[in-house]
Design a protein around this motif. Sequence first.
Motif, PDB file in Angstrom:
ATOM      1  N   MET A  58      31.417  53.762  17.700  1.00 53.76           N
ATOM      2  CA  MET A  58      32.660  53.981  16.969  1.00 53.76           C
ATOM      3  C   MET A  58      32.971  52.766  16.103  1.00 53.76           C
ATOM      4  N   SER A  59      33.330  53.026  14.860  1.00 50.43           N
ATOM      5  CA  SER A  59      33.660  51.953  13.922  1.00 50.43           C
ATOM      6  C   SER A  59      35.169  51.823  13.819  1.00 50.43           C
ATOM      7  N   THR A 104      38.430  49.115  12.557  1.00 49.30           N
ATOM      8  CA  THR A 104      38.888  47.918  11.857  1.00 49.30           C
ATOM      9  C   THR A 104      40.393  47.800  12.045  1.00 49.30           C
ATOM     10  N   GLU A 133      35.956  47.491  23.148  1.00 47.73           N
ATOM     11  CA  GLU A 133      35.193  48.070  22.047  1.00 47.73           C
ATOM     12  C   GLU A 133      35.074  47.043  20.906  1.00 47.73           C
ATOM     13  N   TYR A 144      35.133  45.569  17.284  1.00 50.43           N
ATOM     14  CA  TYR A 144      35.895  45.994  16.114  1.00 50.43           C
ATOM     15  C   TYR A 144      35.917  44.864  15.094  1.00 50.43           C
ATOM     16  N   GLU A 145      36.194  45.244  13.876  1.00 48.41           N
ATOM     17  CA  GLU A 145      36.366  44.256  12.800  1.00 48.41           C
ATOM     18  C   GLU A 145      37.850  43.957  12.660  1.00 48.41           C
ATOM     19  N   THR A 197      40.075  54.021  11.497  1.00 46.19           N
ATOM     20  CA  THR A 197      39.096  54.717  12.319  1.00 46.19           C
ATOM     21  C   THR A 197      38.167  55.519  11.424  1.00 46.19           C
ATOM     22  N   GLU A 198      37.140  56.121  12.007  1.00 41.08           N
ATOM     23  CA  GLU A 198      36.213  56.932  11.231  1.00 41.08           C
ATOM     24  C   GLU A 198      36.888  58.186  10.674  1.00 41.08           C
TER      25      GLU A 198
END
Length: 211
Positions: free
Chosen positions: A1-2, A4, A28, A30-31, A60-61
């Motif tokens: 999962m991406s 930010t 998780e 995260y950026e 989120t995506e």
Amino acid sequence: MSLTLIIGNKNYSSWSMRAALVLELTEEPYEERKIPLFRPESRARLLAESPNGKVPVLLTEEGPVWDSMAIAEYLAETFSEFHLWPRGEYARAVARSICAEMHSGFAALRSHLPMDLKRTPKTVALPVDAQADIDRICVLWADCRERFGQDGPFLFGHVSIADAFYAPVAARLRGYAVPLPAEAAAYVETIYQWPAFQRWYRAALEETGEK
């Protein structure tokens, strides 16, 4: 999962801190992307990332999630295995109640004791309404610790969203050297010993060019 997380200045942005501490609970990756506040270009940069032009916002995506409470709920549902809310239906209801009270209340505390993590602890004269907010918070903390905190030093035993929401309050109380009951003072120390809070705090101390 991406993921930010868009935040403001770590020294001042209490709502950014709340979202970041909840995100840390998920473990998780995260950026983190900071948009410095109080600059002429800040508003335009925020609007380019956040639907309401404020921090924090979680990218989120599927799209953005804004407001710290919504971010906390999204993360609690997405990472349910981490029990970001306390175990037990009533404990969760109380945790949500005190977070909602933090989210919408304590205006005098916010106004008279703004978060400033670089502040050298020093007492100030507290207006009656600010002291009333502090007294209410101390009651909340003591009540949660007595009823739900038997398994650890946090409000509901194990660290949870509730602690993330009250961490900036602990920072305010220490920064302004507010006299506290022993139970509340111990909880402030618990927050300052929380590794996720310590990382945020150290980064805040290193910030430059904030205003």
